[in-house]
Motif scaffolding. Structure first.
Motif, PDB file in Angstrom:
ATOM      1  N   ILE A   1     -16.003 -27.159 -77.780  1.00 39.70           N
ATOM      2  CA  ILE A   1     -15.629 -25.907 -77.131  1.00 39.70           C
ATOM      3  C   ILE A   1     -15.482 -26.133 -75.627  1.00 39.70           C
ATOM      4  N   HIS A   2     -14.355 -25.705 -75.101  1.00 46.69           N
ATOM      5  CA  HIS A   2     -14.098 -25.756 -73.661  1.00 46.69           C
ATOM      6  C   HIS A   2     -13.804 -24.344 -73.174  1.00 46.69           C
ATOM      7  N   GLY A   3     -13.667 -24.220 -71.874  1.00 41.65           N
ATOM      8  CA  GLY A   3     -13.196 -22.976 -71.291  1.00 41.65           C
ATOM      9  C   GLY A   3     -11.812 -23.198 -70.711  1.00 41.65           C
TER      10      GLY A   3
ATOM     11  N   VAL B   1      -9.917 -24.177 -64.585  1.00 43.16           N
ATOM     12  CA  VAL B   1     -11.233 -24.786 -64.753  1.00 43.16           C
ATOM     13  C   VAL B   1     -11.757 -24.563 -66.168  1.00 43.16           C
ATOM     14  N   CYS B   2     -12.625 -25.487 -66.555  1.00 41.89           N
ATOM     15  CA  CYS B   2     -13.350 -25.372 -67.819  1.00 41.89           C
ATOM     16  C   CYS B   2     -14.699 -24.751 -67.495  1.00 41.89           C
ATOM     17  N   ASN B   3     -14.962 -23.603 -68.078  1.00 42.16           N
ATOM     18  CA  ASN B   3     -16.245 -22.966 -67.760  1.00 42.16           C
ATOM     19  C   ASN B   3     -17.194 -22.889 -68.949  1.00 42.16           C
ATOM     20  N   GLU B   4     -16.986 -23.778 -69.918  1.00 36.18           N
ATOM     21  CA  GLU B   4     -17.970 -23.942 -70.990  1.00 36.18           C
ATOM     22  C   GLU B   4     -18.476 -25.377 -70.888  1.00 36.18           C
ATOM     23  N   TYR B   5     -19.787 -25.551 -70.898  1.00 37.76           N
ATOM     24  CA  TYR B   5     -20.318 -26.910 -70.792  1.00 37.76           C
ATOM     25  C   TYR B   5     -19.846 -27.724 -71.989  1.00 37.76           C
ATOM     26  N   CYS B   6     -19.177 -28.865 -71.725  1.00 40.08           N
ATOM     27  CA  CYS B   6     -18.561 -29.618 -72.813  1.00 40.08           C
ATOM     28  C   CYS B   6     -18.930 -31.091 -72.787  1.00 40.08           C
ATOM     29  N   GLY B   7     -19.880 -31.459 -71.949  1.00 36.91           N
ATOM     30  CA  GLY B   7     -20.310 -32.858 -71.918  1.00 36.91           C
ATOM     31  C   GLY B   7     -20.428 -33.370 -70.500  1.00 36.91           C
TER      32      GLY B   7
ATOM     33  N   ALA C   1     -18.768 -34.994 -68.222  1.00 36.36           N
ATOM     34  CA  ALA C   1     -17.811 -34.819 -67.125  1.00 36.36           C
ATOM     35  C   ALA C   1     -17.222 -33.414 -67.107  1.00 36.36           C
ATOM     36  N   HIS C   2     -17.952 -32.471 -67.687  1.00 33.20           N
ATOM     37  CA  HIS C   2     -17.505 -31.073 -67.705  1.00 33.20           C
ATOM     38  C   HIS C   2     -17.062 -30.602 -66.326  1.00 33.20           C
ATOM     39  N   HIS C   3     -17.842 -30.960 -65.295  1.00 31.97           N
ATOM     40  CA  HIS C   3     -17.564 -30.470 -63.942  1.00 31.97           C
ATOM     41  C   HIS C   3     -16.295 -31.085 -63.361  1.00 31.97           C
ATOM     42  N   ASP C   4     -15.787 -32.160 -63.983  1.00 30.82           N
ATOM     43  CA  ASP C   4     -14.554 -32.779 -63.500  1.00 30.82           C
ATOM     44  C   ASP C   4     -13.321 -32.278 -64.245  1.00 30.82           C
ATOM     45  N   MET C   5     -13.542 -31.424 -65.231  1.00 31.38           N
ATOM     46  CA  MET C   5     -12.428 -31.013 -66.085  1.00 31.38           C
ATOM     47  C   MET C   5     -11.669 -29.882 -65.401  1.00 31.38           C
ATOM     48  N   GLU C   6     -10.496 -30.206 -64.895  1.00 28.79           N
ATOM     49  CA  GLU C   6      -9.728 -29.177 -64.213  1.00 28.79           C
ATOM     50  C   GLU C   6      -8.241 -29.469 -64.305  1.00 28.79           C
TER      51      GLU C   6
HETATM   52 CU1  CUA Z   1     -14.424 -28.838 -70.932  1.00 28.93          CU
HETATM   53 CU2  CUA Z   1     -16.353 -28.069 -69.784  1.00 28.93          CU
END
Ligand code: CUA
Length: 157
Positions: free
Chosen positions: A102-104, A137-143, A145-150
């Motif tokens: 799950i991502h945002g 931005v991805c606003n669901e924690y997904c692993g 590198a979640h904070h780099d997902m853009e």
């Molecule tokens: Cu994809 Cu957080």
């Protein structure tokens, strides 16, 4: 023990408030009317996206004079496509799904904010009037590198 009449009223009033707050939380979380996933886009086979007519080649489609459809696949830890370009004064419908977890999917500064769930297609339509750039931005924690997902959305002149 003697309880003053008004004290009793206040006790009852505060109890009513507490019960009210708790039921707001409970019904807000599980009650009808709250839908975490907008599934109006339908379902999709998350492991078969490379055979899907649209998701095999994610990106922008022009479907009318000012109408666009954008297919987006989220995966650890990128959006595909990473950059989306549409013209100003356009009506854009996003179809978003995930290949893995799950991502945002949030287009910053717009009301486009949804979850990307494997097997589900989230559908949202946004009107872009002004040229400019929006972060995605991805606003669901997904692993890790979640904070780099853009990603990026460019609204051209
Ligand atoms: Cu994809 Cu957080």
């Amino acid at each position: 023990m003697h309880v003053h009449k008004y004290e009793k009223l206040w006790l009852i009033a505060s109890l009513v408030l507490i019960v009210g707050f708790i039921s707001t939380i409970v019904f807000g979380a599980v009650g009808a009317g709250v839908k975490m996933v907008d599934d109006s886009g339908g379902q999709v086979n998350a492991s078969g996206l490379s055979d899907h007519p649209e998701f095999k080649d994610p990106g922008v489609r022009k479907v009318g004079s000012n109408e666009y459809e954008v297919y987006v696949v989220a995966q650890q830890f990128i959006f595909n496509p990473e950059t989306i370009e549409v013209p100003a004064n356009s009506n854009v419908t996003f179809y978003v799904t995930s290949r893995d977890v799950i991502h945002g999917f949030e287009v910053v500064g717009t009301n486009a904010n949804t979850m990307a769930v494997p097997g589900e297609v989230s559908k949202i339509t946004v009107q872009f009037d002004e040229p400019g750039e929006h972060g995605i931005v991805c606003n669901e924690y997904c692993g890790g590198a979640h904070h780099d997902m853009e990603g990026k959305l460019i609204v051209r002149e």
